[in-house]
Design a protein around this motif. Sequence first.
Motif, mmCIF file in Angstrom:
data_model
loop_
_atom_site.group_PDB
_atom_site.id
_atom_site.type_symbol
_atom_site.label_atom_id
_atom_site.label_comp_id
_atom_site.label_asym_id
_atom_site.label_seq_id
_atom_site.Cartn_x
_atom_site.Cartn_y
_atom_site.Cartn_z
ATOM 1 N N ARG A 87 0.705 -1.213 0.187
ATOM 2 C CA ARG A 87 -0.172 -0.107 -0.082
ATOM 3 C C ARG A 87 1.066 1.413 0.064
ATOM 4 N NH1 ARG A 87 -4.197 -0.125 3.640
ATOM 5 N NH2 ARG A 87 -4.084 -2.299 3.918
ATOM 6 N N ARG A 116 7.918 16.000 7.962
ATOM 7 C CA ARG A 116 6.443 16.501 8.427
ATOM 8 C C ARG A 116 6.716 16.775 10.067
ATOM 9 N NH1 ARG A 116 3.372 12.071 5.005
ATOM 10 N NH2 ARG A 116 3.236 13.338 3.047
ATOM 11 N N LEU A 143 0.243 3.399 15.471
ATOM 12 C CA LEU A 143 -0.786 2.339 14.979
ATOM 13 C C LEU A 143 -0.823 2.284 13.489
ATOM 14 C CD1 LEU A 143 -3.232 0.626 16.081
ATOM 15 C CD2 LEU A 143 -4.616 2.753 15.330
ATOM 16 N N ASP A 144 -0.869 1.093 12.868
ATOM 17 C CA ASP A 144 -1.010 1.193 11.361
ATOM 18 C C ASP A 144 -1.515 0.009 10.707
ATOM 19 O OD1 ASP A 144 0.537 3.130 9.027
ATOM 20 O OD2 ASP A 144 0.079 1.233 8.417
ATOM 21 N N CYS A 180 7.589 9.518 11.978
ATOM 22 C CA CYS A 180 6.940 10.990 12.461
ATOM 23 C C CYS A 180 7.032 11.012 14.089
ATOM 24 C CB CYS A 180 5.830 11.304 11.870
ATOM 25 S SG CYS A 180 5.977 11.768 9.950
ATOM 26 N N ALA A 231 -1.279 12.823 6.847
ATOM 27 C CA ALA A 231 -1.535 12.000 5.425
ATOM 28 C C ALA A 231 -1.959 10.795 5.757
ATOM 29 C CB ALA A 231 -0.370 12.114 4.780
ATOM 30 N N GLY A 278 -1.539 5.754 11.716
ATOM 31 C CA GLY A 278 -1.172 5.732 10.419
ATOM 32 C C GLY A 278 0.132 6.075 10.238
ATOM 33 N N THR A 282 4.362 6.157 2.084
ATOM 34 C CA THR A 282 5.454 7.267 2.112
ATOM 35 C C THR A 282 5.223 7.747 3.468
ATOM 36 O OG1 THR A 282 4.544 7.857 -0.213
ATOM 37 C CG2 THR A 282 6.200 9.185 0.958
ATOM 38 N N ASN A 283 6.679 7.744 3.921
ATOM 39 C CA ASN A 283 6.748 8.070 5.479
ATOM 40 C C ASN A 283 7.690 9.232 5.396
ATOM 41 O OD1 ASN A 283 7.531 6.121 8.591
ATOM 42 N ND2 ASN A 283 6.386 8.317 8.423
ATOM 43 N N GLU A 284 7.039 10.309 5.559
ATOM 44 C CA GLU A 284 7.905 11.879 5.315
ATOM 45 C C GLU A 284 8.274 12.257 6.945
ATOM 46 O OE1 GLU A 284 10.165 13.982 4.848
ATOM 47 O OE2 GLU A 284 9.448 13.877 2.855
ATOM 48 N N VAL A 289 -9.405 6.775 4.431
ATOM 49 C CA VAL A 289 -10.605 6.315 5.011
ATOM 50 C C VAL A 289 -11.538 6.954 4.178
ATOM 51 C CG1 VAL A 289 -11.928 6.142 7.046
ATOM 52 C CG2 VAL A 289 -9.522 6.091 7.451
ATOM 53 N N ALA A 326 3.202 4.152 9.583
ATOM 54 C CA ALA A 326 4.067 3.480 8.790
ATOM 55 C C ALA A 326 5.012 2.890 9.523
ATOM 56 C CB ALA A 326 4.469 4.357 7.712
ATOM 57 N N LEU A 348 -7.280 2.373 12.555
ATOM 58 C CA LEU A 348 -7.787 3.673 13.338
ATOM 59 C C LEU A 348 -9.301 3.771 13.584
ATOM 60 C CD1 LEU A 348 -9.191 5.684 11.245
ATOM 61 C CD2 LEU A 348 -6.909 5.631 10.405
ATOM 62 N N GLU A 360 -0.337 -1.497 8.368
ATOM 63 C CA GLU A 360 0.484 -2.494 8.078
ATOM 64 C C GLU A 360 1.956 -1.823 8.257
ATOM 65 O OE1 GLU A 360 1.088 -5.870 5.890
ATOM 66 O OE2 GLU A 360 -0.633 -4.768 5.103
#
Length: 328
Positions: free
Chosen positions: A94, A102, A179-180, A129, A252, A123, A97-99, A257, A125, A229, A182
């Motif tokens: 899926r 941010r 929490l994610d 963050c 992001a 979310g 992207t982990n930025e 959802v 990842a 979530l 995946e």
Amino acid sequence: MAGALAAAVSDLYRTFAEREAHGRSELYEALARGVAADPAMLAFLVDLPPPKRQPNLLFAAVQLLAGAPRDWPHFQALVRERGDEVRSTMLARRTQTNEPARCATLLPVLSRLPQPLALLEIGAAAGLCLLPDRYGYEFDGASLPPTVTGRVPPPTFRCRTSGAGPRAGSLRVAWRAGLDLEPIAVGDDAQVAWLEALVWPDEGERLARLRAAVRVAREDPPPVVRGDLRVDVAALAAQAPASATLVIFHTAVLAYVGDAGERAEFAGSVRRLGAVWISNEAPSVFPELAARARGRRPPGWFLLSVDGEPVAWTDPHGAALEWIESRR
Ligand SMILES: C[S@@+](CC[C@H](N)C(=O)[O-])C[C@H]1O[C@@H](n2cnc3c(N)ncnc32)[C@H](O)[C@@H]1O
């Protein structure tokens, strides 16, 4: 029916080319325009479940398997020759992207809260963050070192700000968890390769930042728990120490959802937990918040809100922040 679906996917890629890739990546704009006009590529995508047809997922899958394509003909040949592998990668993955940059747009609001903090990221990842205290920053040219230093050199995230808002400062983090659906294990090279494949090929600086943040995270990985979530926030929040300020935040994520009722239910559940709620999302995610945000609305930026109050517009990759004038 198949013709209508192909037309819808073609529109999706044309819109992506015009609104997301134009001015940011010549390569991805050319690829998206190529896909939009190629019946074989559209048939390949129509065969996938709707959430798996996204441009970023297709382009990252090809990049993971074969590296950055040179141009549209090269990309087209790669998908033709390795279609089964591209398809199975898209089905298995899926867009995650982990930025970590941010964190620069979150830091000013985090550092003005009563410390220490219990950070719960929804979310998350790979959880990059979740480490705002372990990176360096430069706000409008003024540097701010990490609150906590480790053995590896931290990345420095640069952020331009405008308008009147709180200044970023240091943080004390007593507890953190993500929490994610995946979770991505930062220690697993194959999973990190997927994160890297999600970075657009012409954005070398982002890749360097990501790699530096992964090195920082590998020293002491933040826990990221598998969960949804829509159901699992309260159980994880219950693990936070009562002595710290519980902050539930997401960047992001909520656009994934699709149902507005579910997004509203999530927001309500966070408020009922008595946590500070920080949302950094596209304005379409909570249109009622965006409708209350005054002033200029930079196209493509996220809306940062705290406890349901819009506070700033933020560059989606953390490079800039514009404070919103308060109504009070
Ligand atoms: C685009 S990534 C953003 C990651 C991180 N928040 C950041 O800003 O770098 C979105 C993440 O949200 C996660 N996600 C999407 N829907 C979710 C859900 N219903 N519950 C938990 N996580 C979800 C995805 O798995 C993905 O890792």
